[in-house]
Design an enzyme around this catalytic site. Structure first.
Site, PDB file in Angstrom:
ATOM      1  N   ASN A 108       0.605  -1.359   0.007  1.00 25.59           N
ATOM      2  CA  ASN A 108      -0.039   0.204   0.167  1.00 25.59           C
ATOM      3  C   ASN A 108       0.842   1.281  -0.025  1.00 25.59           C
ATOM      4  O   ASN A 108       0.338   2.279  -0.451  1.00 25.59           O
ATOM      5  CB  ASN A 108      -0.976  -0.038   1.179  1.00 25.59           C
ATOM      6  N   LYS A 151      12.972  -7.234  -0.020  1.00 21.67           N
ATOM      7  CA  LYS A 151      11.796  -7.752  -0.905  1.00 21.67           C
ATOM      8  C   LYS A 151      10.585  -6.928  -0.781  1.00 21.67           C
ATOM      9  O   LYS A 151       9.884  -6.872   0.079  1.00 21.67           O
ATOM     10  CB  LYS A 151      11.287  -9.285  -0.089  1.00 21.67           C
ATOM     11  N   GLY A 183       3.132  -5.221   7.492  1.00 21.25           N
ATOM     12  CA  GLY A 183       2.343  -5.879   6.427  1.00 21.25           C
ATOM     13  C   GLY A 183       1.216  -6.337   7.386  1.00 21.25           C
ATOM     14  O   GLY A 183       0.830  -5.742   8.443  1.00 21.25           O
ATOM     15  N   SER A 184       0.647  -7.446   7.193  1.00 19.80           N
ATOM     16  CA  SER A 184      -0.637  -7.886   7.973  1.00 19.80           C
ATOM     17  C   SER A 184      -0.293  -8.590   9.273  1.00 19.80           C
ATOM     18  O   SER A 184       0.640  -9.009   9.401  1.00 19.80           O
ATOM     19  CB  SER A 184      -1.489  -8.789   7.265  1.00 19.80           C
ATOM     20  N   GLN A 191      -8.470  -7.999  -2.491  1.00 20.50           N
ATOM     21  CA  GLN A 191      -8.747  -6.989  -1.514  1.00 20.50           C
ATOM     22  C   GLN A 191     -10.435  -6.381  -1.998  1.00 20.50           C
ATOM     23  O   GLN A 191     -11.062  -6.093  -1.159  1.00 20.50           O
ATOM     24  CB  GLN A 191      -7.804  -5.784  -1.970  1.00 20.50           C
ATOM     25  N   GLU A 225      10.038   2.985  13.958  1.00 20.68           N
ATOM     26  CA  GLU A 225      10.679   3.465  12.937  1.00 20.68           C
ATOM     27  C   GLU A 225      10.529   5.038  12.826  1.00 20.68           C
ATOM     28  O   GLU A 225       9.906   5.618  13.384  1.00 20.68           O
ATOM     29  CB  GLU A 225       9.495   2.871  11.549  1.00 20.68           C
TER      30      GLU A 225
END
Ligand code: NAD
Length: 479
Positions: A149, A172, A225-226, A328, A459
């Site tokens: 996203n 990646k 991510g998820s 999605q 982060e």
């Protein structure tokens, strides 16, 4: 069509399988073909990074500054082209795509500066004649695994601090959007870094991602991510004692109080919940509204949503682009059914739209008459779907805002200093927004959440050093 290759040990190399990158605004448009690495190539990338790590770990701050600054300069100069690629492969509107590309450039510039600000502490020892020095050192090889996203900003905010702090990288990108990851890697490949310092391995999570998680030389994994994948990352890293940081889902609340400025509240809610097609981990999918302003707020949001243009991401005047892919879209549509089944009222949207080209178009959907126990308010939908939850007063609003498994971003619209200050202190989230959308952050301050949203060090900003370095305490007896 030329196949875009992986970058391993300073060379561009082909893979086995080819990934066709499809434009979600126009399914007949192939953005490009990208080579998927296999597990063996991912292993070679890890080995190349490990071989380069000792020398890069001792590189000067000047060398790191020069490389990162050059990367940032090129991204900023090419922001329109990169933003167009981003919008074409991911479906954000063009202004959003260009904005994200520019942000990636700014992140590299910021971390170029961080490379120069490598500091430590010299501490008076409690013992006579001894000096204690606390310094930071690189981890070595860092694996970077990113979601679809934010295809350029998230890679940038992981790769830039990793390199600035002297680590080698195996990166990646998400399989759904390899274009921006590849373009970023191509820019990095010309920045003067020694072979092996930066490696790109495209491909699936199950193959390439798994090889990175289990690469014995990978000392740390930075993952966004998820929640489900995050748990796998955690299990693999704990199992072999590697460091990891996880940024995962959200179910972010945006509280609207009776005393809010209605225009501000509506703009924040519409922007936070629906822009970027609602596909942001910081999206405000729960709009928690006190009863005195509820009906006016809902009417104004519905009016605003009905006026939004959902169309091709690259078209002038589009406010909301398509959903990223069929999977999605199916998820969004299934939550629309779940919501109605749970008794929520669909105040507007939720319709599959046809446009000039075939794409995954969905009109922004607003549920009203919902309660916080419904699945649509507990589970991350990750699409242009939001719920209004009616509450009695501020106290109930705060309790509902915090009643969630997630804790990434939390917002409030109010003109009361008292409520704003109380909310800032008591919202159980990593980021709190007052009279601002829950999504949309600066690039030089920490980003991250609590509870199920995040794990490990923050982060971005100078806080990124917590993850990308390990601390050494050195004692010297000087006699
Ligand atoms: P995902 O978990 O499906 O994939 C993320 C990355 O992990 C991809 O590169 C994928 O290929 C890789 N992966 C998948 N399986 C793997 C495995 N077994 N081993 C190693 N790697 C594997 O997530 P997604 O669908 O790409 O992104 C959407 C999710 O990301 C949403 O839940 C969203 O909330 C979250 N997100 C969070 C933040 C944040 O900062 N908190 C930011 C953006 C997105």
């Amino acid at each position: 069509m030329t196949v875009h290759q992986n970058f391993i040990a300073g060379d561009w190399v082909g893979g086995g399988d080819v990934n066709r990158n499809i434009n979600p605004s126009d399914l007949s448009d192939v953005v490009g073909e990208y080579a998927r690495a296999d597990a063996g190539q991912a292993g070679q990338a890890v080995a190349a990074a490990a071989a380069a790590a000792p020398a890069w770990g001792r590189s000067t701050p000047q060398a790191r500054f020069d490389a990162l600054d050059a990367i940032g300069t090129e991204i900023l100069a090419r922001r329109e082209e990169l933003g167009r690629l981003l919008s074409r492969e991911e479906g954000k509107t063009l202004p959003e795509g260009i904005g994200e590309a520019a942000r990636a450039g700014q992140i590299f510039k910021f971390f170029a500066g961080e490379a120069l600000r490598q500091t430590g502490d010299v501490v008076a020892s409690v013992r006579p004649g001894i000096e204690a020095a606390v310094t930071r050192e690189p981890l070595g090889v860092v694996g970077i695994i990113t979601p679809w996203n934010f295809p350029i900003a998230i890679p940038a905010w992981k790769i830039a601090p990793a390199l600035a702090h002297g680590n080698c990288v195996v990166f990646k990108p998400a399989d759904l959007v390899p274009g921006c990851g590849w373009a970023l890697a191509e820019i990095i490949s010309r920045a003067g870094l020694p072979a092996g310092v930066f490696n790109l391995v495209m491909g699936s999570g199950a193959v390439v991602g798994d090889a990175i998680l289990n690469g014995p030389a990978v000392a740390g994994v930075s993952f966004t991510g998820s929640v489900d994948t995050g748990r796998k990352v955690a299990a693999a890293c704990v199992g072999r004692g590697a460091k990891f940081q996880l940024e995962m889902g959200g179910k972010n609340p945006f509280v609207v109080l009776d005393d809010a400025d209605l225009g501000t509240a509506v703009e924040c809610a519409v922007n936070g919940a629906f822009f970027s097609t609602g596909q942001r981990c910081t999206a405000s999918s729960r709009l928690i509204v006190t009863e005195g302003i509820h009906d006016r707020f809902v009417a104004a949001v519905v009016e605003r949503l009905n006026a939004l243009v959902v169309d091709d991401a690259l078209k002038d005047g589009t406010h909301i682009g398509p959903v990223v892919d069929q999977r999605q879209l199916d998820q969004d549509l299934s939550y629309l059914e779940i919501g109605t089944g749970e008794g929520a009222k669909l105040a507007c949207g939720g319709e599959r739209l046809q446009r000039a080209t075939e794409g995954f178009y969905l009109s922004p959907a607003l549920f009203t008459e919902t309660d916080n126990a419904m699945r649509i308010n507990r589970e991350e939908i990750f699409g242009p779907v939001a719920s209004v939850i009616r509450v009695k007063d501020y106290d109930e609003a705060l309790a509902v805002a915090n009643d969630t498994d997630f804790g990434l971003s939390s917002g409030i619209a109010t003109t009361s200093l008292k409520h704003a200050a109380h909310f800032r202190r008591n919202a159980e989230a990593g980021m709190v927004m007052v009279n601002l959308p829950t999504a949309g952050v600066d690039y030089h301050v920490p980003f991250g959440g609590r509870k199920g949203s995040s794990y490990g060090a923050r982060e971005q900003g100078s806080y990124a050093a917590e993850f990308y370095t390990t601390v050494k305490t050195a004692y010297t007896f000087a006699g």
